[in-house]
Design an enzyme around this catalytic site. Structure first.
Site, PDB file in Angstrom:
ATOM      1  N   MET A  45      54.567 -17.031  24.687  1.00  0.00           N
ATOM      2  CA  MET A  45      53.845 -18.223  25.159  1.00  0.00           C
ATOM      3  C   MET A  45      52.597 -17.779  25.918  1.00  0.00           C
ATOM      4  O   MET A  45      52.670 -16.950  26.829  1.00  0.00           O
ATOM      5  CB  MET A  45      54.727 -19.077  26.081  1.00  0.00           C
ATOM      6  CG  MET A  45      55.881 -19.795  25.397  1.00  0.00           C
ATOM      7  SD  MET A  45      55.421 -20.864  24.006  1.00  0.00           S
ATOM      8  CE  MET A  45      54.327 -22.065  24.793  1.00  0.00           C
ATOM      9  N   HIS A  74      53.594 -26.113  12.825  1.00  0.00           N
ATOM     10  CA  HIS A  74      54.339 -25.796  14.047  1.00  0.00           C
ATOM     11  C   HIS A  74      54.827 -27.114  14.646  1.00  0.00           C
ATOM     12  O   HIS A  74      54.038 -28.035  14.892  1.00  0.00           O
ATOM     13  CB  HIS A  74      53.420 -25.051  15.016  1.00  0.00           C
ATOM     14  CG  HIS A  74      54.065 -24.615  16.290  1.00  0.00           C
ATOM     15  ND1 HIS A  74      54.810 -23.454  16.380  1.00  0.00           N
ATOM     16  CD2 HIS A  74      54.084 -25.173  17.523  1.00  0.00           C
ATOM     17  CE1 HIS A  74      55.252 -23.318  17.622  1.00  0.00           C
ATOM     18  NE2 HIS A  74      54.820 -24.352  18.331  1.00  0.00           N
ATOM     19  N   MET A 123      60.702 -31.099  22.300  1.00  0.00           N
ATOM     20  CA  MET A 123      60.831 -31.074  23.764  1.00  0.00           C
ATOM     21  C   MET A 123      61.894 -32.068  24.206  1.00  0.00           C
ATOM     22  O   MET A 123      61.912 -33.202  23.719  1.00  0.00           O
ATOM     23  CB  MET A 123      59.500 -31.462  24.400  1.00  0.00           C
ATOM     24  CG  MET A 123      58.345 -30.569  23.996  1.00  0.00           C
ATOM     25  SD  MET A 123      56.846 -31.135  24.807  1.00  0.00           S
ATOM     26  CE  MET A 123      55.691 -29.882  24.269  1.00  0.00           C
ATOM     27  N   SER A 140      49.778 -27.066  15.372  1.00  0.00           N
ATOM     28  CA  SER A 140      50.869 -27.777  16.045  1.00  0.00           C
ATOM     29  C   SER A 140      50.676 -29.279  15.908  1.00  0.00           C
ATOM     30  O   SER A 140      49.678 -29.832  16.380  1.00  0.00           O
ATOM     31  CB  SER A 140      50.907 -27.400  17.529  1.00  0.00           C
ATOM     32  OG  SER A 140      51.752 -28.318  18.198  1.00  0.00           O
ATOM     33  N   ASP A 184      56.833 -28.906  17.655  1.00  0.00           N
ATOM     34  CA  ASP A 184      57.279 -28.722  19.039  1.00  0.00           C
ATOM     35  C   ASP A 184      58.336 -29.746  19.415  1.00  0.00           C
ATOM     36  O   ASP A 184      58.072 -30.942  19.479  1.00  0.00           O
ATOM     37  CB  ASP A 184      56.079 -28.878  19.988  1.00  0.00           C
ATOM     38  CG  ASP A 184      55.151 -27.677  19.919  1.00  0.00           C
ATOM     39  OD1 ASP A 184      55.627 -26.547  20.124  1.00  0.00           O
ATOM     40  OD2 ASP A 184      53.946 -27.869  19.663  1.00  0.00           O
ATOM     41  N   MET A 212      61.911 -26.378  22.575  1.00  0.00           N
ATOM     42  CA  MET A 212      61.808 -26.282  24.037  1.00  0.00           C
ATOM     43  C   MET A 212      62.900 -27.172  24.604  1.00  0.00           C
ATOM     44  O   MET A 212      62.646 -28.250  25.142  1.00  0.00           O
ATOM     45  CB  MET A 212      60.407 -26.742  24.490  1.00  0.00           C
ATOM     46  CG  MET A 212      59.347 -25.696  24.210  1.00  0.00           C
ATOM     47  SD  MET A 212      57.679 -26.367  24.289  1.00  0.00           S
ATOM     48  CE  MET A 212      57.527 -26.962  22.614  1.00  0.00           C
ATOM     49  N   HIS A 231      59.714 -25.070  17.086  1.00  0.00           N
ATOM     50  CA  HIS A 231      59.735 -24.463  18.420  1.00  0.00           C
ATOM     51  C   HIS A 231      60.573 -25.357  19.330  1.00  0.00           C
ATOM     52  O   HIS A 231      60.116 -26.412  19.754  1.00  0.00           O
ATOM     53  CB  HIS A 231      58.280 -24.349  18.901  1.00  0.00           C
ATOM     54  CG  HIS A 231      58.131 -23.827  20.290  1.00  0.00           C
ATOM     55  ND1 HIS A 231      56.937 -23.890  20.972  1.00  0.00           N
ATOM     56  CD2 HIS A 231      59.019 -23.226  21.129  1.00  0.00           C
ATOM     57  CE1 HIS A 231      57.098 -23.360  22.174  1.00  0.00           C
ATOM     58  NE2 HIS A 231      58.342 -22.949  22.299  1.00  0.00           N
ATOM     59  N   ASP A 238      51.206 -18.920  21.298  1.00  0.00           N
ATOM     60  CA  ASP A 238      51.201 -20.386  21.340  1.00  0.00           C
ATOM     61  C   ASP A 238      50.657 -20.871  22.671  1.00  0.00           C
ATOM     62  O   ASP A 238      51.251 -20.613  23.716  1.00  0.00           O
ATOM     63  CB  ASP A 238      52.642 -20.873  21.126  1.00  0.00           C
ATOM     64  CG  ASP A 238      52.774 -22.382  21.097  1.00  0.00           C
ATOM     65  OD1 ASP A 238      51.755 -23.096  21.122  1.00  0.00           O
ATOM     66  OD2 ASP A 238      53.939 -22.844  21.036  1.00  0.00           O
TER      67      ASP A 238
HETATM   68  C1  DX5 Z   1      53.066 -26.179  24.303  1.00  0.00           C
HETATM   69  C2  DX5 Z   1      53.437 -26.175  22.843  1.00  0.00           C
HETATM   70  C3  DX5 Z   1      52.309 -25.851  21.960  1.00  0.00           C
HETATM   71  C4  DX5 Z   1      51.177 -26.837  21.980  1.00  0.00           C
HETATM   72  C5  DX5 Z   1      49.931 -26.023  21.864  1.00  0.00           C
HETATM   73  O1  DX5 Z   1      54.191 -26.346  25.062  1.00  0.00           O
HETATM   74  O2  DX5 Z   1      54.464 -25.243  22.598  1.00  0.00           O
HETATM   75  O3  DX5 Z   1      52.715 -25.581  20.618  1.00  0.00           O
HETATM   76  O4  DX5 Z   1      51.206 -27.792  20.951  1.00  0.00           O
HETATM   77  O5  DX5 Z   1      48.849 -26.829  22.115  1.00  0.00           O
HETATM   78  P1  DX5 Z   1      47.390 -26.252  22.361  1.00  0.00           P
HETATM   79  O6  DX5 Z   1      47.008 -25.460  21.160  1.00  0.00           O
HETATM   80  O7  DX5 Z   1      46.589 -27.496  22.551  1.00  0.00           O
HETATM   81  O8  DX5 Z   1      47.460 -25.387  23.604  1.00  0.00           O
HETATM   82 ZN    ZN Z   2      54.864 -24.664  20.450  1.00  0.00          ZN
END
Ligand code: DX5
Ligand code: ZN
Length: 219
Positions: A138, A34, A38, A9, A36, A69, A67, A176
């Protein structure tokens, strides 16, 4: 048999140097990047949007596992497809129209993935399993990197393995959150085959860290 894939990620990467961070990841043999997204609404943080994904696209051959969110992800699907996403994951909790939104992802020529938070049962996605290429379970509450893996989420991975078999489907099962060289074994034993890791990969030399994850899968 669904093959194992490592998905570092980039939430834990250096945001000022995505080009070199992606190049480094590519050299590790990881399968996905990956990404993320947000929105500061569905989750408290804001990360980056489709414009950043589009800027990264020419610099990497890795599959982009986006991903989302974000609330109402159906409004952003075309944008991320155009930006170069290979897989788009959307949360069952983020829309009242999960079925239509997943259809929209496939119609855009992208692999569709549905996500469930730790508090959401598999039941919530049972009726859309025939529409997805991947289910993301998750293993932390979304929003931040560096949180502790929640082992109780493994019951849902096992449930999904059974549903996949019974319904003769082929989706991947991704996990994840809190994945390291120990928890990856737990997730693999439960039946997951795609493993996202952020802080674990970027806390040290990325090639070494991805290697230890791959090693953990094969012993
Ligand atoms: C959390 C994200 C993850 C995050 C994981 O909300 O969706 O993808 O980057 O990070 P680690 O591996 O540090 O838990
Ligand atoms: Zn993620």
């Amino acid at each position: 048999m669904n093959s194992y894939k490592i998905a570092p990620s980039i939430l834990s990467a250096d945001y000022a140097n995505f080009e070199s961070e992606l190049k480094k990841l590519e050299a590790t043999g990881a399968e996905y990047a990956h990404i993320d997204i947000m929105d500061g609404h569905f989750v408290p943080n804001i990360s980056f949007g489709a414009g950043v994904v589009a800027s990264m696209r020419p610099h990497s051959k890795l599959a982009f596992d986006c991903h989302l969110m974000v609330s109402n992800p159906e409004h952003h699907i075309e944008e991320f497809a155009r930006a170069g996403a290979d897989i788009i994951s959307i949360h069952a909790e983020a829309t009242s129209h999960i079925h239509g939104a997943l259809q929209k992802i496939r119609a855009a020529g992208v692999k569709a993935s549905v996500v469930i938070n730790p508090g959401t049962p598999v039941e919530a996605v049972k009726n859309v399993l025939n529409l997805v290429d991947q289910v993301l379970v998750m293993t932390v509450n979304p929003g931040f990197g560096g949180q502790a893996f929640l082992p109780e989420t493994m019951d849902k991975v096992r449930e999904l393995v059974v549903l996949r078999e019974v319904n003769q489907l082929g989706f991947d099962i991704e996990v994840d959150g809190g994945i390291d060289n120990e928890t990856i074994r737990v997730a693999k034993e439960a039946g997951a085959n795609v493993f996202v890791a952020g802080s674990y990969v970027f806390k040290d030399d990325v090639a070494h860290q991805v290697h230890t994850l791959k090693e953990a899968l094969h012993d």
